[in-house]
Write a protein that holds these residues in place. Structure first.
Motif, PDB file in Angstrom:
ATOM      1  N   ARG A  14    -159.665  62.053  13.601  1.00  6.15           N
ATOM      2  CA  ARG A  14    -160.918  61.523  14.151  1.00  6.15           C
ATOM      3  C   ARG A  14    -160.750  60.112  14.704  1.00  6.15           C
ATOM      4  O   ARG A  14    -161.629  59.613  15.390  1.00  6.15           O
ATOM      5  N   TYR A  15    -159.608  59.464  14.433  1.00  3.95           N
ATOM      6  CA  TYR A  15    -159.329  58.143  14.983  1.00  3.95           C
ATOM      7  C   TYR A  15    -158.346  58.267  16.145  1.00  3.95           C
ATOM      8  O   TYR A  15    -157.298  57.665  16.160  1.00  3.95           O
ATOM      9  N   ASN A  16    -158.691  59.056  17.141  1.00  2.25           N
ATOM     10  CA  ASN A  16    -157.749  59.333  18.223  1.00  2.25           C
ATOM     11  C   ASN A  16    -158.177  58.760  19.567  1.00  2.25           C
ATOM     12  O   ASN A  16    -157.601  59.080  20.583  1.00  2.25           O
ATOM     13  N   LEU A  17    -159.176  57.909  19.604  1.00  2.00           N
ATOM     14  CA  LEU A  17    -159.696  57.409  20.866  1.00  2.00           C
ATOM     15  C   LEU A  17    -159.346  55.927  21.026  1.00  2.00           C
ATOM     16  O   LEU A  17    -159.762  55.094  20.235  1.00  2.00           O
ATOM     17  N   GLY A  18    -158.574  55.617  22.053  1.00  2.00           N
ATOM     18  CA  GLY A  18    -158.222  54.227  22.322  1.00  2.00           C
ATOM     19  C   GLY A  18    -157.362  53.602  21.253  1.00  2.00           C
ATOM     20  O   GLY A  18    -157.600  52.499  20.825  1.00  2.00           O
ATOM     21  N   MET A  19    -156.347  54.295  20.831  1.00  2.00           N
ATOM     22  CA  MET A  19    -155.524  53.778  19.749  1.00  2.00           C
ATOM     23  C   MET A  19    -154.312  53.014  20.272  1.00  2.00           C
ATOM     24  O   MET A  19    -153.810  53.282  21.354  1.00  2.00           O
ATOM     25  N   THR A  20    -153.889  52.044  19.493  1.00  2.00           N
ATOM     26  CA  THR A  20    -152.624  51.366  19.723  1.00  2.00           C
ATOM     27  C   THR A  20    -151.807  51.505  18.450  1.00  2.00           C
ATOM     28  O   THR A  20    -152.367  51.653  17.362  1.00  2.00           O
ATOM     29  N   ILE A  21    -150.509  51.485  18.599  1.00  2.00           N
ATOM     30  CA  ILE A  21    -149.638  51.612  17.431  1.00  2.00           C
ATOM     31  C   ILE A  21    -148.585  50.518  17.496  1.00  2.00           C
ATOM     32  O   ILE A  21    -148.266  49.997  18.562  1.00  2.00           O
ATOM     33  N   SER A  22    -148.044  50.216  16.347  1.00  2.00           N
ATOM     34  CA  SER A  22    -146.978  49.206  16.293  1.00  2.00           C
ATOM     35  C   SER A  22    -145.673  49.820  16.792  1.00  2.00           C
ATOM     36  O   SER A  22    -145.493  51.040  16.815  1.00  2.00           O
ATOM     37  N   LEU A  25    -144.123  51.917  14.071  1.00  2.00           N
ATOM     38  CA  LEU A  25    -144.646  53.280  13.979  1.00  2.00           C
ATOM     39  C   LEU A  25    -144.122  54.142  15.120  1.00  2.00           C
ATOM     40  O   LEU A  25    -143.770  55.303  14.928  1.00  2.00           O
ATOM     41  N   TRP A  26    -144.035  53.563  16.314  1.00  2.00           N
ATOM     42  CA  TRP A  26    -143.485  54.292  17.461  1.00  2.00           C
ATOM     43  C   TRP A  26    -142.067  54.777  17.163  1.00  2.00           C
ATOM     44  O   TRP A  26    -141.735  55.927  17.432  1.00  2.00           O
ATOM     45  N   LEU A  27    -141.237  53.911  16.600  1.00  2.00           N
ATOM     46  CA  LEU A  27    -139.865  54.313  16.262  1.00  2.00           C
ATOM     47  C   LEU A  27    -139.850  55.436  15.246  1.00  2.00           C
ATOM     48  O   LEU A  27    -139.017  56.342  15.315  1.00  2.00           O
ATOM     49  N   SER A  28    -140.790  55.405  14.306  1.00  2.00           N
ATOM     50  CA  SER A  28    -140.898  56.496  13.331  1.00  2.00           C
ATOM     51  C   SER A  28    -141.281  57.800  14.013  1.00  2.00           C
ATOM     52  O   SER A  28    -140.746  58.860  13.696  1.00  2.00           O
ATOM     53  N   LEU A  29    -142.209  57.728  14.954  1.00  2.00           N
ATOM     54  CA  LEU A  29    -142.634  58.938  15.671  1.00  2.00           C
ATOM     55  C   LEU A  29    -141.505  59.501  16.521  1.00  2.00           C
ATOM     56  O   LEU A  29    -141.311  60.722  16.573  1.00  2.00           O
ATOM     57  N   VAL A  30    -140.756  58.629  17.175  1.00  2.00           N
ATOM     58  CA  VAL A  30    -139.638  59.077  18.010  1.00  2.00           C
ATOM     59  C   VAL A  30    -138.610  59.816  17.158  1.00  2.00           C
ATOM     60  O   VAL A  30    -138.031  60.814  17.586  1.00  2.00           O
ATOM     61  N   LYS A  31    -138.418  59.353  15.961  1.00  2.58           N
ATOM     62  CA  LYS A  31    -137.462  59.995  15.049  1.00  2.58           C
ATOM     63  C   LYS A  31    -137.839  61.453  14.788  1.00  2.58           C
ATOM     64  O   LYS A  31    -136.978  62.300  14.601  1.00  2.58           O
ATOM     65  N   TYR A  32    -139.133  61.745  14.823  1.00  2.72           N
ATOM     66  CA  TYR A  32    -139.625  63.102  14.562  1.00  2.72           C
ATOM     67  C   TYR A  32    -140.163  63.772  15.824  1.00  2.72           C
ATOM     68  O   TYR A  32    -141.006  64.668  15.758  1.00  2.72           O
TER      69      TYR A  32
END
Length: 75
Positions: A14-22, A25-32
């Motif tokens: 539900r927190y998917n609108l206009g989000m920014t990430i560190s 966190l981006w590096l963690s997402l890329v890993k997966y």
């Protein structure tokens, strides 16, 4: 003002609108990335929910009660 009210919560779709990430966190997402792309879900935000639950130890988000963004699909 509602825009001055800020909360901290565990991330959910539900927190998917206009989000920014560190960057961290981006590096963690890329890993997966492969797992993210192959999750059989409804949409990208649910893929993030899956990763948050299964791999990222429920990252927290800061959210404002008031927003300057709207979801055009709901209008």
């Amino acid at each position: 003002h509602r825009s001055a009210q800020v909360s901290i919560a565990y991330w959910h779709a539900r927190y998917n609108l206009g989000m920014t990430i560190s960057y961290k966190l981006w590096l963690s997402l890329v890993k997966y990335a492969e797992e993210f792309c192959n999750v059989d879900d409804y949409n990208w935000d649910w893929s993030l929910v899956y990763l948050a639950q299964q791999r990222l130890d429920y990252p927290r988000v800061m959210l404002s009660a008031g927003t300057r963004l709207i979801h055009l699909g709901s209008w």
